[in-house]
Motif scaffolding. Structure first.
Motif, PDB file in Angstrom:
ATOM      1  N   ARG A 157       0.832  -1.212   0.000  1.00 55.48           N
ATOM      2  CA  ARG A 157       0.000   0.000   0.000  1.00 55.48           C
ATOM      3  C   ARG A 157       0.863   1.257   0.000  1.00 55.48           C
ATOM      4  O   ARG A 157       0.559   2.232  -0.692  1.00 55.48           O
ATOM      5  N   ALA A 180       2.145   1.883  -3.345  1.00 54.69           N
ATOM      6  CA  ALA A 180       1.069   2.450  -4.163  1.00 54.69           C
ATOM      7  C   ALA A 180       0.991   3.958  -3.948  1.00 54.69           C
ATOM      8  O   ALA A 180       0.827   4.715  -4.913  1.00 54.69           O
ATOM      9  N   VAL A 210      -3.928   3.804 -12.512  1.00 60.35           N
ATOM     10  CA  VAL A 210      -4.388   2.658 -11.724  1.00 60.35           C
ATOM     11  C   VAL A 210      -4.058   1.317 -12.378  1.00 60.35           C
ATOM     12  O   VAL A 210      -3.513   0.431 -11.710  1.00 60.35           O
ATOM     13  N   ILE A 266      -0.353   0.623 -11.936  1.00 63.16           N
ATOM     14  CA  ILE A 266      -0.004   0.378 -10.531  1.00 63.16           C
ATOM     15  C   ILE A 266      -0.438  -1.022 -10.129  1.00 63.16           C
ATOM     16  O   ILE A 266       0.314  -1.763  -9.498  1.00 63.16           O
ATOM     17  N   ALA A 267      -1.659  -1.389 -10.493  1.00 64.71           N
ATOM     18  CA  ALA A 267      -2.173  -2.718 -10.147  1.00 64.71           C
ATOM     19  C   ALA A 267      -1.295  -3.810 -10.742  1.00 64.71           C
ATOM     20  O   ALA A 267      -0.960  -4.791 -10.073  1.00 64.71           O
ATOM     21  N   GLU A 293      -7.190  -3.945  -9.662  1.00 62.12           N
ATOM     22  CA  GLU A 293      -7.440  -2.518  -9.879  1.00 62.12           C
ATOM     23  C   GLU A 293      -8.415  -1.998  -8.833  1.00 62.12           C
ATOM     24  O   GLU A 293      -8.284  -0.857  -8.380  1.00 62.12           O
ATOM     25  N   VAL A 341      -6.533  -0.919  -5.838  1.00 63.50           N
ATOM     26  CA  VAL A 341      -5.794   0.325  -6.077  1.00 63.50           C
ATOM     27  C   VAL A 341      -6.737   1.519  -6.067  1.00 63.50           C
ATOM     28  O   VAL A 341      -6.417   2.559  -5.486  1.00 63.50           O
ATOM     29  N   TRP A 399      -7.537   2.175  -2.436  1.00 64.07           N
ATOM     30  CA  TRP A 399      -6.392   2.785  -1.752  1.00 64.07           C
ATOM     31  C   TRP A 399      -6.239   4.238  -2.142  1.00 64.07           C
ATOM     32  O   TRP A 399      -5.975   5.097  -1.296  1.00 64.07           O
ATOM     33  N   ARG A 400      -6.401   4.538  -3.433  1.00 63.93           N
ATOM     34  CA  ARG A 400      -6.245   5.916  -3.889  1.00 63.93           C
ATOM     35  C   ARG A 400      -7.313   6.812  -3.273  1.00 63.93           C
ATOM     36  O   ARG A 400      -7.023   7.929  -2.840  1.00 63.93           O
TER      37      ARG A 400
END
Length: 70
Positions: free
Chosen positions: A21, A24, A34, A37-38, A45, A48, A51-52
């Motif tokens: 995390r 991320a 996204v 990142i995933a 996704e 992510v 989390w965002r």
């Protein structure tokens, strides 16, 4: 919902999950997309995006684990 036992994970697994995390967050700050990142973190996704959203409203601290190893 948080489980009192860390969702059945060991302390080491919880630590690893938090490290993912935090990575991320670094990627969010760099403007990462996204899907990228995933893929890089090998997570969904959906995770992510969650989390965002959490990071945007509560900062890095909002993604830290509540439980701390002793």
């Amino acid at each position: 919902m948080r489980y009192p036992d860390g969702g059945g994970l060991t302390a080491e697994q919880r630590k690893r999950r938090e490290e993912v995390r935090m990575r991320a967050v670094d990627l969010f700050k760099e403007g990462g997309e996204v899907p990228c990142i995933a893929r890089e973190l090998r997570v969904s996704e959906k995770s992510v995006y969650q989390w965002r959203r959490t990071w945007r409203t509560g900062g890095r601290e909002a993604l830290c684990s509540i439980e701390r190893d002793q």
